[in-house]
Design a protein around this motif. Structure first.
Motif, PDB file in Angstrom:
ATOM      1  N   HIS A 177       0.901  -1.090   0.021  1.00 45.16           N
ATOM      2  CA  HIS A 177      -0.059  -0.142   0.113  1.00 45.16           C
ATOM      3  C   HIS A 177       0.775   1.250   0.070  1.00 45.16           C
ATOM      4  O   HIS A 177       2.069   1.218   0.287  1.00 45.16           O
ATOM      5  CB  HIS A 177      -1.134  -0.116   1.294  1.00 45.16           C
ATOM      6  N   MET A 186       1.743   3.653   1.949  1.00 44.40           N
ATOM      7  CA  MET A 186       2.262   4.104   3.113  1.00 44.40           C
ATOM      8  C   MET A 186       3.270   3.351   3.406  1.00 44.40           C
ATOM      9  O   MET A 186       3.880   3.758   4.550  1.00 44.40           O
ATOM     10  CB  MET A 186       1.042   4.590   4.116  1.00 44.40           C
ATOM     11  N   THR A 245      -2.851  13.762   6.141  1.00 47.18           N
ATOM     12  CA  THR A 245      -2.190  12.285   5.855  1.00 47.18           C
ATOM     13  C   THR A 245      -3.554  11.505   5.026  1.00 47.18           C
ATOM     14  O   THR A 245      -3.232  10.735   3.974  1.00 47.18           O
ATOM     15  CB  THR A 245      -2.028  11.764   7.172  1.00 47.18           C
ATOM     16  N   ARG A 246      -4.638  11.853   5.387  1.00 46.08           N
ATOM     17  CA  ARG A 246      -5.895  11.023   5.128  1.00 46.08           C
ATOM     18  C   ARG A 246      -6.170  11.449   3.558  1.00 46.08           C
ATOM     19  O   ARG A 246      -6.097  10.718   2.480  1.00 46.08           O
ATOM     20  CB  ARG A 246      -7.145  11.180   5.735  1.00 46.08           C
ATOM     21  N   GLU A 283      -3.186   9.887   1.343  1.00 48.29           N
ATOM     22  CA  GLU A 283      -3.582   8.490   1.197  1.00 48.29           C
ATOM     23  C   GLU A 283      -4.410   8.221   0.167  1.00 48.29           C
ATOM     24  O   GLU A 283      -4.466   7.348  -0.715  1.00 48.29           O
ATOM     25  CB  GLU A 283      -4.158   7.728   2.408  1.00 48.29           C
ATOM     26  N   ARG A 284      -5.788   8.955   0.309  1.00 40.11           N
ATOM     27  CA  ARG A 284      -7.037   8.842  -0.747  1.00 40.11           C
ATOM     28  C   ARG A 284      -6.342   9.159  -2.117  1.00 40.11           C
ATOM     29  O   ARG A 284      -6.608   8.530  -3.150  1.00 40.11           O
ATOM     30  CB  ARG A 284      -7.963   9.540  -0.231  1.00 40.11           C
ATOM     31  N   HIS A 341      -3.373   8.813  -3.424  1.00 43.46           N
ATOM     32  CA  HIS A 341      -2.494   7.878  -3.924  1.00 43.46           C
ATOM     33  C   HIS A 341      -3.361   6.719  -4.429  1.00 43.46           C
ATOM     34  O   HIS A 341      -3.036   5.985  -5.398  1.00 43.46           O
ATOM     35  CB  HIS A 341      -1.465   7.621  -3.117  1.00 43.46           C
ATOM     36  N   ARG A 342      -4.163   6.074  -3.699  1.00 49.35           N
ATOM     37  CA  ARG A 342      -5.022   5.047  -3.857  1.00 49.35           C
ATOM     38  C   ARG A 342      -5.776   5.290  -4.888  1.00 49.35           C
ATOM     39  O   ARG A 342      -6.003   4.490  -5.897  1.00 49.35           O
ATOM     40  CB  ARG A 342      -5.802   4.844  -2.582  1.00 49.35           C
ATOM     41  N   PHE A 391       3.832  11.067   2.632  1.00 53.46           N
ATOM     42  CA  PHE A 391       3.261  11.011   3.940  1.00 53.46           C
ATOM     43  C   PHE A 391       4.298  11.289   5.144  1.00 53.46           C
ATOM     44  O   PHE A 391       4.051  10.663   6.188  1.00 53.46           O
ATOM     45  CB  PHE A 391       3.096   9.412   4.304  1.00 53.46           C
TER      46      PHE A 391
END
Length: 594
Positions: free
Chosen positions: A248, A250, A457-458, A461-462, A464-465, A514
């Motif tokens: 994933h 991170m 950070t959230r 993360e979203r 990148h996903r 991150f």
């Protein structure tokens, strides 16, 4: 503010006389020669070296790294201070390409450390003569499952110059080049981005909203470039995840930070569970400002006396006094930054936004960059960056391979320094109204360093996903940003429409994947350390100094364990938010008194 402008510009001549100095080319040539000699001496032999030869190789390797990095760090300082200067641009690119080439030539060393047989490696790290390098060697080996062959690693590093690194440079140059025009005090004026962001602390709500809107709308005008940069950075990261078999986005950061995934997940989940604590404060501040509801441009609005302005000399005095009260040695160390002109103070066109401390090497002193506009937040920023500077100075007892603290601990001294400043300011005031204002500023800083960094950070993360599923349009990036901020603010804060572009100027998203959760980690860790200091007083200081002096010689868990902190404790992070709740309760008591 002092008229001695020269004293507020950093002096980089102790590194090199100028950007075109022959000393730079001489050291680049020396570095290239020594790199070739090192490669010729050790390539293909590292795994078979006896203990004495391996230790000699490590000593040569870190001396070589220290030699190679000096011109690169110097060029970065020049470019950060003035990215529009052609000589600075050329040197920055020249040293970046040089560093990339030398890095490719030296890749073999870490790769061959990974190939040392397990039984032989166990004997090496248990050998007392390798005590200094034990953590470094173990850190290298952690990446073995995700490391490619040397030629493949070289090609990836080579192409980064025209890939992610090029887009990072584009982002930096674009950000530094932006100009803003806005009406203030009855006339239209030109501002830098940092000056506009500084107006978020202006006492007039209309000025705050106009300043932030002007700043964000200008970024929207560059939306094509900015969304392309963000998409490219995310795509590059996603492709590297696939090549290196990470699970994933991170995971590489967790591995580099030596933090188990479950520890970081717990940190973020506890932060989100405490969002109502921030919302409670936002409603309280709305009442203090006489507003039915805050806008997000009001979050840092001054309360009472905190709308006052500080000269740089006043800020300097406050920060020196705060550190000196904790430890006289800290004051002496901090004074050296001012006396040796290692701080670049004022905002100006072409200068990097924000603030940073550049830790150099165990033999080179650190430098600070500020964008000081005279509000209380800028005073706190000076205390923050000075904390970094003291951390780097104390870690100079380490060697080059162990110098830089792991990211989760990199913000420890900086955040602790802000706490010392707040304590100093509160204790020198008798007026409850002024104390209310100061405590509000500290609570807002903690909220920004914990909850807001969790939001960042959230979002990252979203981003990148979801980029793994295809190109993200500007609207999609804006929506992700809005949704994550809405989770924090709830119904307690109204976000202004231009804030949809709030993601577009956050440099951490571009420079370091991150990084932002390290701020949350550090703030909650420091609240625990600071509470211990309040409880123990002077006996706590040697423990704190040992944490800073350790640099990167230990894992985060091992570094803080002597302070009685267990990062695996599932209740550890909540203790930090309990401390924040106590501060908010203290604030309510002061409000009643005032």
């Amino acid at each position: 503010m002092t008229t001695d402008i020269t004293a507020m510009l950093w002096d980089t001549t102790p590194l090199y006389p100028a950007a075109d100095s022959p000393e730079i080319e001489a050291e680049l040539a020396k570095g290239a020669d020594e790199t070739r000699e090192f490669r010729a001496a050790y390539q293909g032999r590292v795994a078979s070296l006896d203990s004495a030869a391996l230790r000699e190789a490590l000593l040569r390797y870190e001396a070589l790294n220290e030699l190679l990095v000096k011109p690169q760090l110097y060029a970065h300082l020049l470019f950060a201070a003035d990215s529009e200067n052609d000589a600075h641009k050329r040197l920055s690119q020249r040293t970046a390409e040089f560093g990339n080439l030398m890095g490719r030539e030296l890749l073999f060393f870490d790769l061959e450390i990974m190939e040392i047989p397990d039984d032989r490696f166990a004997a090496i790290v248990s050998d007392a003569q390798f005590a200094t390098y034990r953590h470094y060697l173990e850190s290298v080996r952690r990446f073995k499952p995700h490391t490619l062959k040397e030629r493949e690693e070289q090609l990836l590093k080579m192409k980064s110059l025209t890939g992610a690194d090029a887009f990072t440079r584009l982002f930096d140059e674009l950000s530094a080049s932006l100009r803003y025009r806005m009406e203030l005090d009855g006339q239209e004026q030109e501002f830098t981005g940092e000056e506009l962001l500084g107006l978020l602390h202006h006492p007039d709500a209309a000025v705050r909203e106009r300043a932030f809107s002007t700043f964000l709308n200008r970024h929207e005008e560059e939306g094509i470039v900015l969304s392309t940069v963000f998409n490219t950075i995310a795509l590059d990261h996603g492709q590297e995840l696939e090549l290196r078999n990470y699970r994933h986005p991170m995971e590489p950061t967790h591995l580099g930070n030596e933090l188990p995934e479950e520890v970081v997940n717990r940190l973020m989940e506890v932060s989100e569970a405490n969002y109502p604590l921030a919302q409670d404060y936002f409603r309280l501040k709305a009442r203090l400002l006489g507003l039915p509801k805050l806008k997000n441009t009001d979050v840092y609005a001054p309360v009472g006396e905190t709308d006052r302005r500080y000269t740089y000399e006043e800020a300097k005095g406050l920060v020196l006094d705060a550190y000196g009260r904790f430890l006289p040695r800290f004051r002496e160390m901090a004074e050296a930054f001012f006396a040796e002109r290692r701080i670049d103070v004022l905002p100006r066109p072409g200068k990097s936004g924000g603030a940073f401390c550049m830790g150099m090497t165990p033999r080179l002193v650190p430098y600070l960059l500020l964008n000081f506009t005279g509000n209380l937040r800028d005073v706190a920023t000076l205390a923050h960056e000075m904390g970094h500077g003291l951390h780097f100075a104390l870690a100079q007892k380490q060697t080059m391979l162990n110098y830089h603290a792991p990211l989760p601990l990199a913000e420890t001294a900086s955040v602790f320094g802000e706490m010392l400043l707040t304590r100093h300011l509160l204790e020198r005031e008798d007026d409850p109204k002024v104390k209310v204002a100061l405590l509000c500023a500290k609570i807002e800083d903690i909220i920004a360093t914990t909850f807001r960094q969790n939001v960042l950070t959230r979002f990252e993360e979203r981003m990148h996903r979801e980029r793994q599923q295809g190109l993200l349009t500007s609207s999609q990036l804006c929506n992700l940003w809005w949704e994550e901020n809405d989770r924090l603010y709830g119904d307690s804060v109204e976000m202004i429409p231009p804030y949809r572009w709030g993601w577009s100027y956050i440099s951490h998203f571009i420079h370091a994947r991150f990084y932002c959760y390290s701020y949350t980690f550090a703030e909650l860790l420091v609240l625990s350390l600071y509470r211990k200091y309040l409880e123990e007083g002077e006996p706590f200081i040697p423990t704190y100094l040992a944490i800073l002096e350790s640099g990167g010689s230990q894992s985060p868990a091992d570094t803080v364990r002597p302070a009685g902190i267990d990062l695996a404790d599932p209740h550890f992070w909540q203790k930090g938010y309990d401390f924040l709740a106590e501060l908010i309760a203290e604030l309510k008591g002061l409000i009643a008194e005032a």
